[in-house]
Design a protein around this motif. Structure first.
Motif, PDB file in Angstrom:
ATOM      1  N   LYS A  84       0.766  -1.297  -0.063  1.00  0.00           N
ATOM      2  CA  LYS A  84       0.066  -0.018  -0.115  1.00  0.00           C
ATOM      3  C   LYS A  84       0.917   1.185  -0.261  1.00  0.00           C
ATOM      4  CE  LYS A  84      -4.039   0.597   1.520  1.00  0.00           C
ATOM      5  NZ  LYS A  84      -5.258   0.625   2.202  1.00  0.00           N
ATOM      6  N   ARG A  85       1.966   1.140   0.946  1.00  0.00           N
ATOM      7  CA  ARG A  85       3.023   2.398   0.616  1.00  0.00           C
ATOM      8  C   ARG A  85       3.437   2.492  -0.699  1.00  0.00           C
ATOM      9  NH1 ARG A  85       8.452   2.931   0.838  1.00  0.00           N
ATOM     10  NH2 ARG A  85       8.633   0.770   0.840  1.00  0.00           N
ATOM     11  N   ALA A  86       3.809   1.509  -1.414  1.00  0.00           N
ATOM     12  CA  ALA A  86       4.425   1.502  -2.525  1.00  0.00           C
ATOM     13  C   ALA A  86       3.412   2.116  -3.524  1.00  0.00           C
ATOM     14  CB  ALA A  86       4.795   0.164  -3.404  1.00  0.00           C
ATOM     15  N   ALA A  87       2.369   1.646  -3.387  1.00  0.00           N
ATOM     16  CA  ALA A  87       0.944   2.095  -4.477  1.00  0.00           C
ATOM     17  C   ALA A  87       0.801   3.638  -4.208  1.00  0.00           C
ATOM     18  CB  ALA A  87      -0.242   1.316  -4.207  1.00  0.00           C
ATOM     19  N   ARG A  88       0.616   4.045  -2.898  1.00  0.00           N
ATOM     20  CA  ARG A  88       0.446   5.361  -2.503  1.00  0.00           C
ATOM     21  C   ARG A  88       1.551   6.181  -3.422  1.00  0.00           C
ATOM     22  NH1 ARG A  88      -1.425   3.704   2.442  1.00  0.00           N
ATOM     23  NH2 ARG A  88       0.786   3.645   3.361  1.00  0.00           N
ATOM     24  N   LEU A  89       2.597   6.066  -3.072  1.00  0.00           N
ATOM     25  CA  LEU A  89       3.961   6.752  -3.539  1.00  0.00           C
ATOM     26  C   LEU A  89       3.946   6.720  -5.240  1.00  0.00           C
ATOM     27  CD1 LEU A  89       7.191   5.452  -1.723  1.00  0.00           C
ATOM     28  CD2 LEU A  89       5.938   7.698  -1.704  1.00  0.00           C
ATOM     29  N   GLN A  90       3.406   5.752  -5.695  1.00  0.00           N
ATOM     30  CA  GLN A  90       3.034   5.482  -7.214  1.00  0.00           C
ATOM     31  C   GLN A  90       2.218   6.523  -7.699  1.00  0.00           C
ATOM     32  OE1 GLN A  90       4.724   4.833 -10.102  1.00  0.00           O
ATOM     33  NE2 GLN A  90       3.020   5.426 -11.226  1.00  0.00           N
ATOM     34  N   LEU A  91       0.903   6.306  -6.925  1.00  0.00           N
ATOM     35  CA  LEU A  91      -0.270   7.259  -7.527  1.00  0.00           C
ATOM     36  C   LEU A  91      -0.007   8.736  -7.059  1.00  0.00           C
ATOM     37  CD1 LEU A  91      -3.013   4.806  -6.186  1.00  0.00           C
ATOM     38  CD2 LEU A  91      -2.211   5.322  -8.701  1.00  0.00           C
ATOM     39  N   ARG A  92       0.499   9.000  -6.088  1.00  0.00           N
ATOM     40  CA  ARG A  92       1.225  10.365  -5.786  1.00  0.00           C
ATOM     41  C   ARG A  92       1.787  11.003  -7.155  1.00  0.00           C
ATOM     42  NH1 ARG A  92       3.978  10.880  -0.759  1.00  0.00           N
ATOM     43  NH2 ARG A  92       2.234   9.635  -0.127  1.00  0.00           N
ATOM     44  N   ARG A  93       2.617  10.111  -7.474  1.00  0.00           N
ATOM     45  CA  ARG A  93       3.764  10.703  -8.787  1.00  0.00           C
ATOM     46  C   ARG A  93       2.781  10.814  -9.992  1.00  0.00           C
ATOM     47  NH1 ARG A  93       8.105   7.792  -6.558  1.00  0.00           N
ATOM     48  NH2 ARG A  93       7.230   5.975  -7.223  1.00  0.00           N
ATOM     49  N   SER A  94       1.932   9.818 -10.189  1.00  0.00           N
ATOM     50  CA  SER A  94       1.267   9.714 -11.460  1.00  0.00           C
ATOM     51  C   SER A  94       0.071  10.251 -11.630  1.00  0.00           C
ATOM     52  CB  SER A  94       1.152   8.217 -11.859  1.00  0.00           C
ATOM     53  OG  SER A  94      -0.022   7.737 -10.989  1.00  0.00           O
ATOM     54  N   ARG A  95      -0.541  11.036 -10.551  1.00  0.00           N
ATOM     55  CA  ARG A  95      -1.547  11.713 -10.488  1.00  0.00           C
ATOM     56  C   ARG A  95      -2.940  10.774 -11.187  1.00  0.00           C
ATOM     57  NH1 ARG A  95       2.176  15.029 -12.765  1.00  0.00           N
ATOM     58  NH2 ARG A  95       1.289  14.627 -14.707  1.00  0.00           N
ATOM     59  N   ASP A  96      -2.892   9.319 -10.912  1.00  0.00           N
ATOM     60  CA  ASP A  96      -3.657   8.498 -11.716  1.00  0.00           C
ATOM     61  C   ASP A  96      -5.008   8.630 -10.721  1.00  0.00           C
ATOM     62  OD1 ASP A  96      -5.000   6.134 -12.767  1.00  0.00           O
ATOM     63  OD2 ASP A  96      -3.080   5.608 -13.643  1.00  0.00           O
ATOM     64  N   ALA A  97      -6.160   8.235 -11.380  1.00  0.00           N
ATOM     65  CA  ALA A  97      -7.274   8.271 -10.606  1.00  0.00           C
ATOM     66  C   ALA A  97      -7.681   6.787  -9.896  1.00  0.00           C
ATOM     67  CB  ALA A  97      -8.664   8.398 -11.747  1.00  0.00           C
ATOM     68  N   VAL A  98      -6.853   5.827  -9.767  1.00  0.00           N
ATOM     69  CA  VAL A  98      -6.907   4.612  -9.491  1.00  0.00           C
ATOM     70  C   VAL A  98      -6.813   4.994  -7.751  1.00  0.00           C
ATOM     71  CG1 VAL A  98      -6.060   2.253  -9.108  1.00  0.00           C
ATOM     72  CG2 VAL A  98      -6.266   3.295 -11.564  1.00  0.00           C
TER      73      VAL A  98
END
Length: 186
Positions: free
Chosen positions: A37-51
């Protein structure tokens, strides 16, 4: 936050899962769930994705194939999960791009003012293409980019996961960044 489980316990759970114990596979994922979940949060913060973070982790789990999972230890499970998150985000970006193309809206040109979501789609798809090219040139460098960008792991974590020294990782990371920068500048 709970401390990370010992790698040996995750490795043992994965061995039981490969032997057919479905509950052991679920337990192995629960053991690394907060890290995913930590890795996903970091990724989504960078990509501005809606997932959503939870959705990304769960879709990555499903993409890994459950009982057919071949992870041998905790680090391998985390690396496979980072790759699965990458695939989920790329699939999502392709779907969003296809929706935009087929939704009856005006076609985007290179000079069009892209919105945040459109820019994120382009970023993920461009990175996916570049990673494919880098994979053919230097597979380990591509894996490092994947773990840094899609997994959100630090250099020491990646060096440990890949079983390489910190200096080797730094050298490969510099090489990968130079490749990506040159390709994006061209």
């Amino acid at each position: 936050m709970a401390p990370a489980p010992p790698p040996a316990s995750v490795t043992a759970l994965l061995a039981r899962a490969r032997a057919g114990d479905d509950a052991a596979l679920d337990s192995a994922f629960l053991a690394v769930y907060e890290e995913l979940k930590r890795a996903a949060r970091l990724q989504l913060r960078r990509s501005r994705d809606a997932v959503d973070t939870t959705v990304l982790v769960h879709e990555a789990y499903l993409k890994l194939g459950g009982a057919q999972l071949a992870a041998s230890d905790r680090n391998h499970l985390l690396a496979l999960s980072a790759r699965a998150m990458r695939q989920v985000l790329v699939d999502h970006a392709r779907h969003a791009k296809a929706q935009k193309r087929g939704s009856g809206e005006d076609a985007l040109t290179l000079t069009a003012n892209l919105g945040v979501e459109a820019a994120a789609v382009v970023d993920v798809l461009a990175l996916e293409d570049l990673l494919g090219r880098l994979q053919r040139i230097d597979p380990r460098a591509a894996q490092i980019v994947e773990l840094r960008y899609f997994g959100g792991y630090s250099e020491p974590e990646i060096a440990d996961m890949l079983g390489i020294s910190g200096s080797t990782l730094s050298r490969d990371w510099r090489k990968a960044r130079a490749f990506l920068f040159a390709a994006l500048s061209a």
